[in-house]
Scaffold this active site. Structure first.
Site, short mmCIF file in Angstrom:
data_model
loop_
_atom_site.label_atom_id
_atom_site.label_comp_id
_atom_site.label_asym_id
_atom_site.label_seq_id
_atom_site.Cartn_x
_atom_site.Cartn_y
_atom_site.Cartn_z
N LYS A 13 0.97 -1.19 -0.29
CA LYS A 13 0.07 -0.43 0.58
C LYS A 13 0.84 1.27 -0.10
O LYS A 13 0.10 2.51 -0.54
CB LYS A 13 -1.26 0.21 1.02
N ARG A 127 11.17 -7.51 0.51
CA ARG A 127 11.59 -6.45 0.99
C ARG A 127 12.29 -7.08 1.83
O ARG A 127 13.62 -6.08 2.48
CB ARG A 127 10.19 -6.17 1.71
P1 AMP Z 1 5.25 0.65 8.91
O1 AMP Z 1 6.27 1.69 7.68
O2 AMP Z 1 3.83 1.07 8.37
O3 AMP Z 1 4.95 -0.61 8.44
O4 AMP Z 1 4.42 1.25 9.84
C1 AMP Z 1 6.32 0.62 10.42
C2 AMP Z 1 5.87 0.00 12.34
O5 AMP Z 1 5.28 1.64 12.95
C3 AMP Z 1 4.73 -0.58 13.19
O6 AMP Z 1 4.95 -1.50 13.09
C4 AMP Z 1 4.54 0.01 13.74
O7 AMP Z 1 5.01 -0.35 15.06
C5 AMP Z 1 4.83 1.49 13.90
N1 AMP Z 1 3.52 2.56 13.53
C6 AMP Z 1 3.12 2.97 12.33
N2 AMP Z 1 2.24 3.54 12.03
C7 AMP Z 1 1.56 3.12 13.38
C8 AMP Z 1 0.15 3.16 14.44
N3 AMP Z 1 -0.32 4.19 13.26
N4 AMP Z 1 0.26 2.64 15.32
C9 AMP Z 1 0.78 1.85 16.04
N5 AMP Z 1 2.72 2.24 15.52
C10 AMP Z 1 2.17 2.73 14.44
#
Ligand code: AMP
Length: 192
Positions: A13, A127
């Site tokens: 996404k 990845r």
């Molecule tokens: P992502 O890059 O979106 O996969 O996010 C990486 C990490 O950031 C996740 O595994 C969470 O530890 C933290 N994270 C990102 N967005 C959120 C959110 N909305 N709520 C809580 N943790 C988040």
């Protein structure tokens, strides 16, 4: 127009959000990227977030809600934005509703990217080989998928009930998925 992009880790996404944001002139707000930048800078938020992210867990709702509240007020959100990675819990979704309500705004739509679990695992291991993110070990990826299923997947119901959810089949190459996304978003915008 504000959109939420929803989907499991590895569904692709982020890539789709970047392209659509460019095409429509929207801000791309990736909470994962904001947190990784905070870790990099060594800010207070970064120090709090690092261990939690490395373990594949979610950052506490209050911190995330405060972060998003500030971010959506920035000038570049004037034309709208794509929220990529927020909300991730029902509490965050409720807080987002309140934040937007207070500003007299509404979500334009929630795009849910759908792919089978084995496809997600394959993409995540790809990845892992190419990006070297600290939270991309096999164990942490498993944890992230579990956390997604337990805490984020309920948002599909949440948004479906209020008629905002659009499903996009995320299996296929980037271009194929993007065409489906474009059609889904166009249909929503046109249907209003
Ligand atoms: P992502 O890059 O979106 O996969 O996010 C990486 C990490 O950031 C996740 O595994 C969470 O530890 C933290 N994270 C990102 N967005 C959120 C959110 N909305 N709520 C809580 N943790 C988040």
């Amino acid at each position: 127009m504000k959109y939420v992009f929803l989907g499991a880790p590895g569904v692709g996404k982020g890539t789709q959000a970047l392209t659509l944001a460019k095409e429509l002139g929207l801000a791309h707000i990736s909470t994962g990227e904001m947190l990784r930048a905070a870790v990099e800078e060594g800010s207070e938020l970064g120090r709090q977030a690092k261990g939690i992210m490395d373990a594949g867990q979610l950052i506490p709702d209050e911190l995330m809600i405060a972060l998003i509240e500030k971010r959506i007020q920035a000038d570049d959100c004037g034309r709208g934005c794509i929220l990529d990675g927020f909300p991730r819990t029902v509490a965050q979704a409720e807080a987002l509703d309140k934040l937007l309500d207070a500003r007299g705004e509404k979500l334009g739509g929630v795009v849910f990217f759908v792919a089978p679990r084995d496809e997600l695992v394959t993409r995540l291991s790809h990845r892992r080989a190419h990006e070297g993110r600290a939270d991309d070990t096999v164990e942490v990826q498993e944890k992230r998928l579990k956390v997604y299923e337990e805490q984020t997947a309920p948002l599909v119901d949440y948004y479906e009930k209020i008629g905002l959810l659009v499903r996009v089949d995320a299996v296929g190459n980037i271009g194929e998925v993007y065409s489906r996304l474009r059609e889904a978003v166009g249909a929503r915008a046109g249907g209003k």
